[in-house]
Motif scaffolding. Structure first.
Motif, PDB file in Angstrom:
ATOM      1  N   TYR C  45       0.827  -1.210   0.000  1.00  0.00           N
ATOM      2  CA  TYR C  45       0.000   0.000   0.000  1.00  0.00           C
ATOM      3  C   TYR C  45       0.859   1.257   0.000  1.00  0.00           C
ATOM      4  CZ  TYR C  45      -4.497  -2.346   0.803  1.00  0.00           C
ATOM      5  OH  TYR C  45      -5.639  -3.096   0.668  1.00  0.00           O
ATOM      6  N   TYR C  64      -7.914   7.309  -2.112  1.00  0.00           N
ATOM      7  CA  TYR C  64      -6.829   6.887  -1.232  1.00  0.00           C
ATOM      8  C   TYR C  64      -6.126   8.127  -0.716  1.00  0.00           C
ATOM      9  CZ  TYR C  64      -4.714   7.407  -5.865  1.00  0.00           C
ATOM     10  OH  TYR C  64      -4.368   7.861  -7.103  1.00  0.00           O
ATOM     11  N   ILE C 118      -9.298  -2.087   6.745  1.00  0.00           N
ATOM     12  CA  ILE C 118      -8.970  -1.544   5.426  1.00  0.00           C
ATOM     13  C   ILE C 118     -10.118  -1.797   4.442  1.00  0.00           C
ATOM     14  CG2 ILE C 118      -7.350  -1.677   3.496  1.00  0.00           C
ATOM     15  CD1 ILE C 118      -6.184  -0.379   5.978  1.00  0.00           C
TER      16      ILE C 118
END
Ligand code: ATP
Ligand code: MG
Lengths: 275, 294, 330
Positions: C45, C64, C118
């Protein structure tokens, strides 16, 4: 060593001397130490002094709390109460590894060898101040630490030779006999050049011929100035090596003095010294 | 406020489900000194066993019995065939925990091709809804609570009043000593796995009854709440597990009301972390099993 | 075909790196890191969001944080750093006081919860859908779909493998590695010899975390997508299977195990024909992984290539013998 006079009982008058008329400072002072397991008092208010340069014996029936006391002194079990001082410093709150670095090294009643390491490696793990023992040292590579390694290998081999285990150095420690595992532990402790050695039944399971060897070696160490506390059921060894001897029962100290004096005390004989 | 009161009501039902599960889990730990990570999957498998019966037209409460038997027998077998032989061989804790995780995955993946990925639900008559203030619970939910109370009392009497219970407690405290005192520890352990397995099976089924649907994937979520409840109460201690279940059950439901139901297990996790940092031996710990020796 | 082979190559490299790291933690030091995959994911990530442009720039179809559009190799380095930094709080909570099986379940729970969070926290890392269109390293300068690029990527992956292997060997063959092994065998005894077990465990845990983070970065740079479904907790168990099969404590074993278990089982069969109802083949694979672990722990707990003890040259020359080497680890 001159035979000693009666040692003072815990927490009372200062030491009356070693026969040379000098009052030694205790190396370790234990005051009102307690250790509970779920309310059960395994060690219940113990106060003792451990005098330098002596082999102190710690005896008592099964379950008396000897191992627990030894663990509290070495820091492998935290105390539930009381204080432990070493060389005048209060170490009650110190973790075991810190005490070990200050020279207090213990062995275990149950075999505690590193089974999947060789005998030689078992000893090398104990080596103090080895440059290769940190992550940084490891990453810097062999050349950075090889000198230390050579030094420690030589020391370890000396010890192995002294205990006649040289032939076993490349064998897995887990494959040894119970007595040999005991020896490994003692040698591991000696690799650290301790100032106070705390031994929990170092002779149980050891072959009689080697027991004599260990005893001689311990005497040699003592004459070299090392202080030793030894928990043992082998009374004739205690008699030969230890002065003073401390007797525990049910978590309490019920007497101390030389073996000869202890034999004169009825209640102690009843409690432990059968016959 | 009424929202929280309603959540409190649901929390009582969650507590009931969780208590049944966590008591079984913690007793397995106590008797065999190992963490059975396959527990959540056995719960799910038992829930499906009940589902099979229920789907064939059998009343859910009768199917529940079938689930209990399934959980009981399969837990017994897992211990006898897998765990006990490894323990006898001297496998260390570190090995046992890996073995039980492997077992957990194997059960889930044997189950998957049989029952499929899709969620299922029981055919049950949830009964009338009872109201007390803003708490609203269905008949089934009340029945689950009643069942949990009965089971807790049964376990309590078993442990405190019967010879088997005494033998189980002795074996749990010190197996070698128990054996030397003439307790047939192997039989005691087998019986303990049968009993705890039954609890596991009941827990799986009532968990399915309490939620709208369930699927194979629900196992991991179950396991987390169970672990949290058991650890909170001090692993190996059934009474601790009951209190742990109450705390975890309420906190998860109330936090679901306060934040979002997706994070239910996160609350359980947060409590678990707090316990591990502040009181690694659990709230009611008696044996200090959680902390490393020395 | 090129794509198949290069994909397999990158997966193999990443699995080898991961297994080497897990071997340091679990095989050498006895830390049952059931959340290993979380550290790999953290690295992936990190590398992804640092390489991606701000999320407003690609039509807003994914959300994000960061989106820093940094050039290679910064995302990779950052991934390794994040893997290491994340190991610190986890290690401090889990590794200090708990019994070893509690450490394991704490890590397991962490793995499940991290994935859950997540998955549900969409604005953070795009939730269940995950990140896609992650730019390949240096894709602004090279055609990232040309065979040369793909093979070069494999080559870089294997250079990283070699580097990690080198570091692992240094650790395992050093006195530090020896103390770690001793701690695995008997932690209390090591403590009683004056070693601080927290320092020992934390250092190796962080090293493992750094390597895990790097492995995630390498993987995401190639496959360009990363979602919660790729790092579910059972993935860690595959790596455990690899280390156990290969031989815990032995870096060559980790290498061998990685080539055999994750690569052999997961990646190769990914392209095999499926039979039976959908989902049957993957389910059977998991069962096989479980059987592999249990079978090896029962029949050959030391693995195919067992850990080697340190070898030391003889102390004294044998009478009339040839030259003997100096004492020292070899
Ligand atoms: N970890 C523990 N948890 C609970 N009780 C313990 C623990 N360790 C020791 N005990 C109890 O504390 C008491 C003292 O044990 P300890 O091992 O110190 O005795 P000991 O004098 O060394 O006996 P032995 O001669 O048999 O070695 C015993 O009753 C023992 O059962
Ligand atoms: Mg003892």
């Amino acid at each position: 060593m001159s035979p000693s006079a009666l040692e003072p009982t815990a927490g009372s008058a200062p030491a009356t001397g070693t026969g040379l008329g000098v009052a030694p400072q205790p190396m370790m002072t234990v005051r009102n130490v307690e250790r509970h397991f779920e309310g059960m008092r395994a060690v219940d208010g113990v106060s003792i002094d451990i005098l330098p340069g002596r082999i102190t014996g710690l005896i008592g029936p099964n379950g008396a709390g000897k191992s627990t006391l030894l663990a509290v002194l070495a820091g492998t079990l935290p105390a539930s109460g009381g204080t432990v001082t070493f060389d005048g410093t209060d170490i009650t709150e110190w973790p075991a590894w810190r005490r070990a670095r200050h020279g207090m090294i213990r062995t275990f009643q149950l075999p505690s060898e590193f089974a999947e390491l060789t005998v030689l490696e078992n000893l090398l793990v104990a080596a103090p101040n080895h440059r290769g023992e940190s992550l940084r040292g490891a990453l810097l590579g062999r050349r950075y630490w090889i000198a230390d390694e050579r030094r420690e290998v030589a020391r370890a081999r000396e010890l192995l030779a002294r205990f006649s285990l040289s032939a076993k150095e490349s064998e897995y420690a887990g494959s040894l006999s119970g007595g040999q595992k005991r020896l490994i532990e003692i040698m591991r402790a000696l690799m650290l050049q301790p100032r106070l050695l705390l031994l929990d039944e170092p002779m149980s399971g050891v072959h009689p011929s080697i027991i004599g060897e260990i005893a001689r070696y311990l005497e040699g160490l003592r004459d070299g100035g090392l202080t030793i506390l030894i928990v043992e059921h082998e009374l004739h060894m205690i008699e030969r090596l230890c002065n003073p001897v401390i007797v525990m029962a049910q978590g309490k100290v019920i007497g101390q003095g030389s073996m000869i004096e202890l034999r004169r005390q009825r209640e102690i004989v009843d409690a432990y010294l059968v016959g | 406020m009424s929202l929280y009161l309603a959540a409190f009501g649901f929390g009582l039902v969650s507590t009931s489900v969780l208590a049944i599960a966590a008591v079984g889990f913690t007793m397995q730990f106590g008797i065999s000194n190992m963490i059975n990570l396959a527990y959540g999957e056995v719960m799910i498998a038992a829930a499906y066993a009940s589902y099979g019966l229920n789907n064939a037209g059998i009343n859910i409460w009768v199917s529940l019995l079938g689930g209990a038997v399934f959980g009981s027998v399969s837990s017994y077998l897992i211990n006898r065939v897998l765990y006990a032989p490894f323990q006898k061989k001297g496998t260390a804790l570190i090995g046992m925990v890996i073995i039980s995780l492997a077992a957990s995955l194997m059960i889930a993946n044997v189950l998957l091709p049989i029952v499929g990925y899709y969620s299922v639900s029981y055919r049950q008559n949830v009964g009338p809804t009872f109201h007390a203030g803003s708490i609203a619970l269905t008949g089934v939910q009340l029945a689950i609570m009643g069942l949990a109370i009965v089971l807790m009392l049964v376990i309590h009497s078993l442990l405190k009043l019967t010879r088997l219970g005494k033998a189980m407690r002795a074996t749990s405290a010190n197996p070698t000593l128990a054996r030397n005192c003439g307790i047939p520890t192997r039989r005691v352990i087998d019986t303990a796995w049968l009993i705890t397995g039954a609890l596991c099976g009941v827990a799986g089924t009532v968990a399915g009854m309490n939620s709208d649907t369930f699927a194979v994937a629900s196992g991991a979520g179950f396991l987390i709440s169970i672990i949290a409840a058991a650890v909170l109460g001090g692993a190996g201690n059934p009474y601790g597990a009951m209190i742990g279940a109450l705390l975890i059950g309420e906190v998860t439901e109330i936090s679901a009301a306060a934040f979002s139901p997706e994070y239910k297990e996160v609350a359980a996790f947060a409590i678990l972390v707090l316990v591990m940092v502040l009181r690694p031996q659990g709230l009611l710990a008696k044996r200090g099993t959680l902390a490393a020796a020395g | 075909m090129t794509y198949y082979l290069t994909t397999l190559g990158v997966y193999a490299g990443v699995d080898i790196i991961a297994c080497l790291a897990l071997n340091l933690q679990f095989g050498v030091s006895g830390i049952v890191n059931f959340s290993f995959i979380v550290f790999q994911a953290a690295g992936a990530y990190t590398a992804a969001v640092l390489a991606l442009p701000p999320d407003s720039q690609n039509g807003g179809f994914q959300h994000y944080v960061f989106g820093a559009q940094l050039p290679f190799p910064i995302p990779w380095i950052a991934a390794a750093v994040v893997g290491g930094v994340l190991s610190v709080p986890v290690g401090l909570v889990v590794l200090r006081h708990l019994r070893v099986d509690y450490q394991a379940i704490a890590m397991l729970v962490l793995s499940v919860i991290a994935n859950l969070v997540i998955t549900n926290a969409r604005p953070f890392l795009n939730g269940a859908a995950g990140l896609s269109l992650v730019p390949q390293p240096l894709s602004d300068r090279f055609n990232a779909y040309s065979p040369t690029y793909l093979w070069a990527y494999v080559a870089v992956t294997f250079v990283c493998c070699a580097l990690v292997f080198f570091v692992s060997q240094r650790i395992v063959k050093s006195p530090y590695g020896r103390t770690l092994r001793a701690m695995r065998e008997h932690e209390l005894a090591v403590t009683a010899l004056g070693k601080n077990p927290v320092v020992l465990k934390m250092t190796i845990f962080v090293v493992g975390g750094v390597i895990a983070g790097l492995s995630g970065a390498i993987l995401v740079g190639f496959i360009t997508i990363w979602a919660p479904s790729t790092w579910l907790y059972p993935e860690t168990l595959i790596l455990f299977a690899a280390v156990i099969v290969g031989g815990r404590g032995n870096n060559w074993g980790a290498l061998f195990g990685a080539a055999l278990v994750p690569v052999g089982f997961e990646e190769a069969t990914r392209y095999l024909p499926q039979f039976g109802p959908p989902g049957l083949v993957p389910a059977l694979q998991w069962v096989a992984i479980g059987l592999l672990i249990i079978g090896f722990l029962w029949f050959r707990p030391k693995g195919v290539l067992p850990e080697k003890p340190g070898r030391f040259a003889a102390a004294t020359p044998v009478v009339g013998a040839r030259l003997t080497k100096e004492p020292g680890v070899s």
